[in-house]
Design an enzyme around this catalytic site. Structure first.
Site, PDB file in Angstrom:
ATOM      1  N   LYS A 119       0.820  -1.213   0.000  1.00  0.00           N
ATOM      2  CA  LYS A 119       0.000   0.000   0.000  1.00  0.00           C
ATOM      3  C   LYS A 119       0.857   1.268   0.000  1.00  0.00           C
ATOM      4  O   LYS A 119       0.493   2.263  -0.633  1.00  0.00           O
ATOM      5  CB  LYS A 119      -0.970  -0.003   1.176  1.00  0.00           C
ATOM      6  CG  LYS A 119      -2.088  -1.035   1.014  1.00  0.00           C
ATOM      7  CD  LYS A 119      -3.135  -0.885   2.097  1.00  0.00           C
ATOM      8  CE  LYS A 119      -4.026  -2.088   2.237  1.00  0.00           C
ATOM      9  NZ  LYS A 119      -4.999  -2.282   1.163  1.00  0.00           N
ATOM     10  N   GLU A 203      -3.624   6.731   7.466  1.00  0.00           N
ATOM     11  CA  GLU A 203      -4.463   7.427   6.481  1.00  0.00           C
ATOM     12  C   GLU A 203      -5.526   8.215   7.224  1.00  0.00           C
ATOM     13  O   GLU A 203      -5.944   7.816   8.320  1.00  0.00           O
ATOM     14  CB  GLU A 203      -5.214   6.406   5.601  1.00  0.00           C
ATOM     15  CG  GLU A 203      -4.500   6.031   4.341  1.00  0.00           C
ATOM     16  CD  GLU A 203      -5.284   5.006   3.503  1.00  0.00           C
ATOM     17  OE1 GLU A 203      -6.509   4.843   3.701  1.00  0.00           O
ATOM     18  OE2 GLU A 203      -4.647   4.376   2.662  1.00  0.00           O
ATOM     19  N   HIS A 238     -15.019  -4.483   6.596  1.00  0.00           N
ATOM     20  CA  HIS A 238     -14.237  -3.946   5.480  1.00  0.00           C
ATOM     21  C   HIS A 238     -14.113  -4.930   4.319  1.00  0.00           C
ATOM     22  O   HIS A 238     -13.233  -4.794   3.485  1.00  0.00           O
ATOM     23  CB  HIS A 238     -12.845  -3.502   5.923  1.00  0.00           C
ATOM     24  CG  HIS A 238     -12.859  -2.529   7.068  1.00  0.00           C
ATOM     25  ND1 HIS A 238     -13.498  -1.317   6.988  1.00  0.00           N
ATOM     26  CD2 HIS A 238     -12.332  -2.600   8.301  1.00  0.00           C
ATOM     27  CE1 HIS A 238     -13.362  -0.684   8.137  1.00  0.00           C
ATOM     28  NE2 HIS A 238     -12.666  -1.440   8.957  1.00  0.00           N
ATOM     29  N   ARG A 295      -5.075  -8.321 -10.473  1.00  0.00           N
ATOM     30  CA  ARG A 295      -5.625  -9.671 -10.758  1.00  0.00           C
ATOM     31  C   ARG A 295      -7.087  -9.530 -11.120  1.00  0.00           C
ATOM     32  O   ARG A 295      -7.644  -8.437 -11.097  1.00  0.00           O
ATOM     33  CB  ARG A 295      -5.501 -10.534  -9.510  1.00  0.00           C
ATOM     34  CG  ARG A 295      -6.181  -9.861  -8.320  1.00  0.00           C
ATOM     35  CD  ARG A 295      -6.356 -10.755  -7.137  1.00  0.00           C
ATOM     36  NE  ARG A 295      -6.689 -10.027  -5.934  1.00  0.00           N
ATOM     37  CZ  ARG A 295      -7.890  -9.611  -5.592  1.00  0.00           C
ATOM     38  NH1 ARG A 295      -8.923  -9.824  -6.390  1.00  0.00           N
ATOM     39  NH2 ARG A 295      -8.102  -8.953  -4.466  1.00  0.00           N
TER      40      ARG A 295
HETATM   41  P1  ADP Z   1      -7.818  -4.260   2.213  1.00  0.00           P
HETATM   42  O1  ADP Z   1      -6.724  -4.259   1.178  1.00  0.00           O
HETATM   43  O2  ADP Z   1      -7.403  -4.840   3.520  1.00  0.00           O
HETATM   44  O3  ADP Z   1      -9.112  -4.808   1.684  1.00  0.00           O
HETATM   45  P2  ADP Z   1      -8.521  -1.513   1.627  1.00  0.00           P
HETATM   46  O4  ADP Z   1      -7.506  -0.446   1.729  1.00  0.00           O
HETATM   47  O5  ADP Z   1      -8.849  -2.027   0.259  1.00  0.00           O
HETATM   48  O6  ADP Z   1      -8.078  -2.735   2.560  1.00  0.00           O
HETATM   49  O7  ADP Z   1      -9.848  -1.039   2.338  1.00  0.00           O
HETATM   50  C1  ADP Z   1     -10.953  -1.911   2.565  1.00  0.00           C
HETATM   51  C2  ADP Z   1     -12.133  -1.108   3.068  1.00  0.00           C
HETATM   52  O8  ADP Z   1     -11.798  -0.462   4.314  1.00  0.00           O
HETATM   53  C3  ADP Z   1     -12.572   0.028   2.151  1.00  0.00           C
HETATM   54  O9  ADP Z   1     -13.415  -0.394   1.126  1.00  0.00           O
HETATM   55  C4  ADP Z   1     -13.269   0.941   3.140  1.00  0.00           C
HETATM   56  O10 ADP Z   1     -14.549   0.477   3.468  1.00  0.00           O
HETATM   57  C5  ADP Z   1     -12.382   0.829   4.384  1.00  0.00           C
HETATM   58  N1  ADP Z   1     -11.330   1.867   4.362  1.00  0.00           N
HETATM   59  C6  ADP Z   1     -10.052   1.713   3.971  1.00  0.00           C
HETATM   60  N2  ADP Z   1      -9.357   2.856   4.076  1.00  0.00           N
HETATM   61  C7  ADP Z   1     -10.224   3.781   4.552  1.00  0.00           C
HETATM   62  C8  ADP Z   1     -10.120   5.176   4.897  1.00  0.00           C
HETATM   63  N3  ADP Z   1      -8.981   5.831   4.783  1.00  0.00           N
HETATM   64  N4  ADP Z   1     -11.240   5.794   5.351  1.00  0.00           N
HETATM   65  C9  ADP Z   1     -12.402   5.122   5.511  1.00  0.00           C
HETATM   66  N5  ADP Z   1     -12.568   3.819   5.214  1.00  0.00           N
HETATM   67  C10 ADP Z   1     -11.494   3.150   4.746  1.00  0.00           C
END
Ligand code: ADP
Length: 508
Positions: A119, A203, A238, A295
């Site tokens: 990330k 973040e 999430h 992917r």
């Molecule tokens: P992972 O790779 O573990 O799935 P992501 O970064 O793709 O994590 O985030 C998964 C979910 O977590 C997002 O779709 C959202 O719902 C929540 N999320 C992630 N980052 C944030 C953020 N900065 N603010 C609010 N919600 C977030």
């Protein structure tokens, strides 16, 4: 001159292995399956042209063994490997091992898998490409002083996230400075145990955002197209559980802008094959890059339904060196599609995994319905892998009709022998704000209350009170059906023992 492969190995299992084998069949390419000892009689094994045992049940000794998979691929004389999603699909070592063995990896270049799989480096790459990213730290946290400073500048609430993260693991929302240290510690611990990498970063925590992602395809000649967006804001912990396309939240102008940004970013990367740019969109409709998945996505069928593009076939053609079969002007979003992910999990018991034997089922079917699954009567959902049984997708000429179809299909679809999340989906899609398309990523936490209201009572009563309340009022026949659906398998009884409970927790 590009030539299509004659034989391809599918380095996966479950519904996605079946999906890929079906595409290979339709392309007259021989499909080679691999299977673990737990999957000897699985659907992907019987559907493939050839199948080879890769190892014992645990994924680390079978589906995650690059060396064994490459050896099988060589022995079977395959020309390419499709990794599906999960397992080794975002592991650059498999892509590199394929290169070394002279086998085509059906996916992007290994260095891009590495770059976008982290990330922190993917955010840095996107910032360089002038793609807006969620505000946050530009490097992993190395001291509490640095973390406090970053968090203060961003203003609480903030999110501590694992750099190697995935599947919602290693994430902690922090509302105030005094909770920062313990949240960093917890996220680091979780990340270390899940990914063997404890680096975390910070973040800004966006309040009630939408998760909207753009699907792209890039060929070996540098052509890139987008296949529009998917709205993935119906999430639990999430993790996506229901997806739809188009998004009911974004308008045409925003859609166009997000698609343009994704195509531009993919071109900057010189990205080859299928990829997804995930964005968070805030209430003011500002969008921010979240991560890129290098992917095929679980939810690709809804994109296929609204665009008419068979993405797996395109992936295979691209990897074989063919140019994209479509230009951007050929791609339109037509109608509306939904996907519900059906898991072998118990919505009445904190969504604990419920693997076991599927004794029988009535399949989801009818016009414009698609079921991607590896279910067969008498098949067993093993305890060792992701509990996803399959995905029910529907299409309609507009959102309203697609919702009505989804309701009909979920009502008809029953699975006997194990508990599944069908009951959860039936309830979610009846929540008025879902029907109206008014939801964000916190919708389930905010509006799905039913399981919390269930009093402790015998299993059968619980089932009747939650799943079958509708049916109970209408028809006695329907009650029998629902009771059967939650027939407790011998496996489940075993799973209730204390040791299995512990195991299940680890599985979650
Ligand atoms: P992972 O790779 O573990 O799935 P992501 O970064 O793709 O994590 O985030 C998964 C979910 O977590 C997002 O779709 C959202 O719902 C929540 N999320 C992630 N980052 C944030 C953020 N900065 N603010 C609010 N919600 C977030």
């Amino acid at each position: 001159m590009a030539k299509l492969f004659k034989k391809v190995l599918v380095a996966n299992r479950g519904e996605i292995a079946v999906r890929i084998i079906r595409a290979l069949r339709e392309m007259a390419i021989d499909a080679v399956a691999i299977y673990s000892e737990a999957d000897k009689s699985a659907a992907h094994v019987s559907l493939a042209d050839e199948a080879y045992l890769v190892g014992p049940a645990p994924a680390l000794e079978s589906y995650l063994c690059i060396g064994k998979i490459i050896q099988i691929a060589k022995n079977a004389h395959v020309e390419a490997i499709h990794p599906g999603y999960g397992f080794l699909s975002e592991n650059e070592d498999l892509a590199e091992a394929c290169q070394k063995a002279g086998i085509v990896f059906i996916g992007p270049q290994p260095h891009l898998i590495r770059l976008m799989g982290d990330k922190v480096t993917s955010r840095e790459t996107m910032m360089k490409a002038k793609v807006p990213v969620v505000p946050g730290s530009q490097e992993p946290i190395h001291s509490i002083e640095q973390a406090k400073k970053i968090a203060k500048n961003l203003e609480y609430p903030i999110l501590v996230k694992a750099s190697a993260g995935g599947g919602g693991k290693g994430m902690r929302v922090v509302k105030q400075e005094r909770d920062l240290q313990k949240s960093i510690d917890a996220a680091e611990r979780e990340s270390q145990s899940a990914f063997g990498d404890k680096r975390v970063y910070i973040e800004k925590y966006l309040e009630n955002p939408h998760h909207v992602e753009i699907q792209i395809l890039g060929d070996l000649k540098g052509n890139v197209i987008h296949l529009f967006e998917r709205e993935c804001s119906i999430q639990r912990r999430h993790q996506k559980v229901i997806e739809e396309s188009p998004s009911p939240f974004i308008d045409d102008a925003l859609r166009k802008k997000m698609c343009e940004v994704a195509v531009r970013a993919a071109k900057t990367l010189k990205y080859q094959n299928a990829g997804t740019f995930e964005f968070l969109v805030d209430q003011k409709k500002k969008f921010y890059f979240l991560e890129m998945n290098t992917r095929l996505q679980v939810e690709h069928p809804i994109t296929e339904m609204v665009t008419g593009v068979d993405m797996v076939k395109e992936q295979i053609r691209i990897a074989a060196g063919f140019p994209l079969s479509y230009q951007q002007k050929d791609i339109h979003q037509f109608g509306h599609a939904f996907e519900c992910r059906i898991y072998a999990e118990d919505p009445l018991n904190q969504f604990l995994p419920c693997p076991g034997k599927i004794t029988s089922y009535r399949i989801a079917q009818g016009p414009f319905v698609r079921l991607d699954s590896y279910m067969e009567p008498g098949c067993t959902i093993p305890v060792y892998y992701d509990p996803l049984i399959g995905k029910v997708c529907v299409w309609g000429p507009n959102r309203r009709e697609a919702v009505l179809r989804l309701k009909r299909v979920l009502k008809e679809f029953v699975i006997h022998g194990i508990r599944t999340t069908l009951i959860f989906h039936r309830q979610v899609i009846n929540i008025p704000n879902f029907v109206q398309g008014k939801y964000d990523t916190n919708f389930i936490d905010r509006e799905f209350k039913i399981t919390k209201k269930i009093p402790k009572q015998p299993l059968q009563d619980m089932v009747l009170s939650v799943a079958a309340i509708d049916a109970y009022k209408k028809r006695k026949k329907a009650i029998t059906l629902v009771q059967q659906e939650y027939h407790v398998s011998p496996w489940l009884k075993q799973a209730r023992s204390e040791s299995m409970r512990k195991f299940n927790r680890g599985f979650l």
